[in-house]
Design a protein around this motif. Structure first.
Motif, PDB file in Angstrom:
ATOM      1  N   ALA A 293       1.146   8.499  -4.417  1.00 53.78           N
ATOM      2  CA  ALA A 293       0.228   7.711  -3.595  1.00 53.78           C
ATOM      3  C   ALA A 293      -0.991   7.285  -4.403  1.00 53.78           C
ATOM      4  CB  ALA A 293      -0.196   8.513  -2.372  1.00 53.78           C
ATOM      5  N   THR A 294      -1.526   8.198  -5.198  1.00 53.40           N
ATOM      6  CA  THR A 294      -2.673   7.863  -6.041  1.00 53.40           C
ATOM      7  C   THR A 294      -2.326   6.745  -7.011  1.00 53.40           C
ATOM      8  OG1 THR A 294      -3.548  10.113  -5.889  1.00 53.40           O
ATOM      9  CG2 THR A 294      -4.290   8.768  -7.737  1.00 53.40           C
ATOM     10  N   GLN A 295      -1.157   6.843  -7.629  1.00 54.46           N
ATOM     11  CA  GLN A 295      -0.725   5.802  -8.558  1.00 54.46           C
ATOM     12  C   GLN A 295      -0.600   4.459  -7.841  1.00 54.46           C
ATOM     13  OE1 GLN A 295       3.220   6.246 -10.122  1.00 54.46           O
ATOM     14  NE2 GLN A 295       2.791   5.012 -11.932  1.00 54.46           N
TER      15      GLN A 295
ATOM     16  N   GLY B  30       5.677  14.092  -6.860  1.00 57.69           N
ATOM     17  CA  GLY B  30       5.009  14.557  -5.657  1.00 57.69           C
ATOM     18  C   GLY B  30       4.308  13.433  -4.922  1.00 57.69           C
ATOM     19  N   HIS B  31       4.142  13.598  -3.615  1.00 55.99           N
ATOM     20  CA  HIS B  31       3.589  12.534  -2.779  1.00 55.99           C
ATOM     21  C   HIS B  31       2.153  12.193  -3.138  1.00 55.99           C
ATOM     22  CE1 HIS B  31       6.701  13.105   0.700  1.00 55.99           C
ATOM     23  NE2 HIS B  31       7.213  12.627  -0.406  1.00 55.99           N
TER      24      HIS B  31
ATOM     25  N   LEU C  17       0.832  -1.196   0.000  1.00 64.40           N
ATOM     26  CA  LEU C  17       0.000   0.000   0.000  1.00 64.40           C
ATOM     27  C   LEU C  17       0.872   1.253   0.000  1.00 64.40           C
ATOM     28  CD1 LEU C  17      -2.938  -0.776   2.438  1.00 64.40           C
ATOM     29  CD2 LEU C  17      -3.123  -0.118   0.048  1.00 64.40           C
ATOM     30  N   PRO C  18       0.324   2.374  -0.461  1.00 65.63           N
ATOM     31  CA  PRO C  18       1.106   3.614  -0.506  1.00 65.63           C
ATOM     32  C   PRO C  18       1.671   3.983   0.859  1.00 65.63           C
ATOM     33  CG  PRO C  18      -0.941   3.867  -1.714  1.00 65.63           C
ATOM     34  CD  PRO C  18      -1.027   2.549  -1.013  1.00 65.63           C
ATOM     35  N   GLN C  19       2.939   4.335   0.873  1.00 60.69           N
ATOM     36  CA  GLN C  19       3.584   4.749   2.115  1.00 60.69           C
ATOM     37  C   GLN C  19       3.456   6.250   2.336  1.00 60.69           C
ATOM     38  OE1 GLN C  19       4.838   2.385   4.224  1.00 60.69           O
ATOM     39  NE2 GLN C  19       3.929   1.023   2.686  1.00 60.69           N
TER      40      GLN C  19
END
Length: 405
Positions: free
Chosen positions: A305-307, A300-301, A273-275
């Motif tokens: 994260a979305t990706q 960018g974060h 999962l996104p960190q």
């Protein structure tokens, strides 16, 4: 409707217009141009051209498509070619360029119909090719003349990327009339990697062409030659859109109720999962092109994260067959969150059972899609399943998988 348009509409997996109010026939030309067109994509416009003769007469004109090409793609209005055909090709190219580029090659066949990693790479290579050509076409920013259709342009004009770095061989393949020797001689390459920027390559091509119109004509000719191969990838566009929508829904629910991850039986996926902590969903399929792993911080974060949430959903669909069928458009749910809510409610039921009567949830979720396909009558294949129906199907499908002690 022309043969090409019919083929493309079928490829897009779009539903036919079964009923369109006859009031469309009475819409004035200025109303179409000022109020209706700005709200329509090119796909909508091509589809409406087949509704009635009156609507086709209003829309299917060179002047309409010339302005659409100019305002949405910054195409010169002085080209010696059919703008209807140009618009059709640009629409196909933009659609394919928007396919989500998953980092999980082998698990992406919920979108691409193949277990072959090489076939999936072909799809994403075609996406990259289209994005370079579209980005190369738009030399100037959108015009700001006082016209509603310009102020309200739909998202076809998004892929404008001038900072891409390409290998000289790639630039010569994507763009017309360039050679590696010419690029090496006249364009600054990127340090030891010997890559050339898209901006430098297009500037060189423009200088060689001598005019904006000749420059765009050559790229459009290149794009037109690529269209027969590109159109075969169009069916994956809707799947990609459904994947992104599903991931957005899953991300929202998972953040509001972390218990969802346990209910989905995906503990082995949780480490992926996104960190990054994100407060908003930020998705643009063009952001992920030609970005090396070491350059990921440039996105960018929020974007990263979305990706990652989308890629996580790709992995999740391999464990939950119904999600894969929803992405492919084979099964439908009334609301995307219905499946996840049904899973959580079923988990409560599962927890209340004795250990000897608990079905295997892993097998259940893996088999649920095929179970629903076998139980739904053919006449209801387009039916949108509700949360209650999904929960009932889980209970029925789970009965044969009870583990006896």
């Amino acid at each position: 409707m022309q043969l090409n348009e019919l083929k493309i509409c079928k490829a897009m997996e779009q539903e036919s217009v079964e009923h369109v109010p006859c009031v469309l026939d009475s819409v004035l030309v200025d109303v179409w141009e000022a109020a209706v067109l700005p709200m329509l994509s090119l796909a909508d416009i091509f589809q409406l051209c087949g509704v009635t003769r009156r609507v086709r007469e209003l829309l299917h004109t060179e002047d309409i498509f010339r302005r659409l090409c100019q305002n949405r793609y910054q195409i010169s209005p002085c080209l010696d070619r059919s703008y209807i055909l140009v618009a059709e090709h640009l629409w196909i190219a933009t659609s394919v360029s928007s396919i989500h580029k998953s980092t999980y090659w082998r698990d992406a066949h919920c979108v691409v119909d193949s277990d072959d990693c090489h076939d999936q790479k072909k799809v994403f290579a075609r996406k990259d090719r289209m994005i370079v050509q579209l980005s190369g076409l738009a030399l100037m920013p959108p015009t700001t003349r006082d016209h509603t259709i310009i102020r309200m342009s739909p998202p076809e004009s998004e892929p404008l990327i001038k900072t891409l770095w390409l290998l000289p061989e790639g630039a010569c393949s994507y763009l017309p009339d360039l050679s590696t020797s010419l690029l090496d001689e006249q364009c600054r390459v990127r340090d030891e990697e010997e890559r050339v920027s898209l901006g430098a390559a297009t500037s060189l091509l423009l200088d060689n062409c001598g005019s904006h119109e000749e420059y765009q004509t050559r790229i459009l000719d290149k794009l037109e030659r690529d269209i027969p191969a590109t159109v075969s990838y169009v069916p994956y566009v809707n799947r990609s859109c459904r994947l992104v929508e599903l991931a957005k829904c899953f991300e929202s629910l998972a953040r509001s109720d972390p218990e969802l991850l346990l209910s989905l039986r995906c503990e082995n996926l949780i480490p992926t999962l996104p960190q990054h902590i994100t407060t908003r969903w930020t998705y643009n399929p063009y952001d992920y092109l030609f970005i090396d792993i070491n350059e990921g911080h440039l996105l960018g974060h929020d974007t990263l994260a979305t990706q990652n949430w989308i890629n996580f959903t790709v992995k999740l669909a391999e464990l939950h067959s119904l999600l894969k069928l929803v992405i492919k458009g084979i099964l439908r749910v009334s609301q995307l969150e219905d499946y996840f809510v049904a899973v959580m409610e079923y988990d409560e039921l599962w927890q209340s059972l004795s250990e000897s009567s608990r079905p295997s949830r892993e097998i259940l979720y893996c088999d649920l899609g095929s179970y629903l396909l076998s139980t739904l009558p053919t006449s209801q294949s387009e039916k949108e399943l509700t949360k209650e129906e999904l929960l009932s199907a889980m209970e029925q499908c789970g009965k044969p998988t009870v583990v006896c002690v």
